[in-house]
Design a protein around this motif. Structure first.
Motif: not given
Length: 210
Positions: A24-26, A102-107, A112-117
């Motif tokens: 829903a958020s994305l 092989g992950a390209r990132g780790y969060l 914050a939502r903006e960092e996820l985006l």
């Protein structure tokens, strides 16, 4: 100017409410589109094969095989798969193993939502995403001595309060071998006793208490 195609996302998390909330958020973003959801590693592979998403948003703790194993499976079959780990766990071993898989990132889910985006868009563009704090943890793990799989097994049983004799029986090795593994662990982890080893093992993500 032609409109760019949205980034197609597969959300992998064992909690339905989390998957629904993320979708829903994305979905509020014009350039993001959740095309599939999965609750475990097997479903993740099936959904990837069906949708071929641009980014996989992957939880670390999944029933059965974890997110790191799922990432390795995806990358083995689709070497160009772009996976962004999205989890509550920040242990240096968790980060290290995920990136090794092989992950390209780790969060972290506390981000914050903006960092996820921003992280999703970066990974979709072929970049890596790792916050300064997590990058520092990863650097510390890379510089540290490796803990072997057997030592991790011993540590897991130590954390469960098992005595050397019980650990030896469970692993099919001698008590002397258990003592040697424990001694090596203490040196590698910089701890003095079992309680400290357990605490440090959990902090690093070497073990989990069920």
């Amino acid at each position: 100017m032609p409109k760019l195609k949205p980034i197609r996302i597969l959300v992998v998390d064992d909690h339905h409410v989390v998957r629904s909330g993320l979708a829903a958020s994305l979905g509020l973003e014009d350039d993001l589109n959740v095309v599939g959801e999965a609750g475990n590693a097997g479903e993740a592979v099936t959904q990837f094969r069906k949708h071929h998403p641009d980014v996989v948003l992957m939880d670390l703790r999944l029933p059965g095989a974890n997110g790191t194993a799922a990432t390795a499976d995806l990358r083995r079959e689709w070497p160009d798969a772009r996976v962004l780990m999205f989890t509550t766990f920040d242990g240096e071993e968790d980060i290290y193993r995920a990136m090794q898989a092989g992950a390209r990132g780790y969060l972290l889910k506390s981000a914050a939502r903006e960092e996820l985006l921003s992280a999703i868009r970066a990974v979709a563009a072929g970049e890596r995403h790792l916050s300064a704090a997590l990058a520092q943890r990863l650097a510390g793990r890379v510089a540290a001595p490796d803990v072997s799989d057997r030592e991790r097994e011993v540590l897991q049983l130590i954390a469960r309060g098992k005595a050397n004799k019980e650990i030896a029986a469970a692993l099919g090795i001698s008590e002397e071998t258990v003592k040697r593994h424990a001694s090596n662990l203490f040196v590698k982890m910089g701890v003095a006793d079992r309680a400290q080893a357990t605490s440090e093992g959990i902090r690093r993500g070497l073990i989990q208490l069920e």
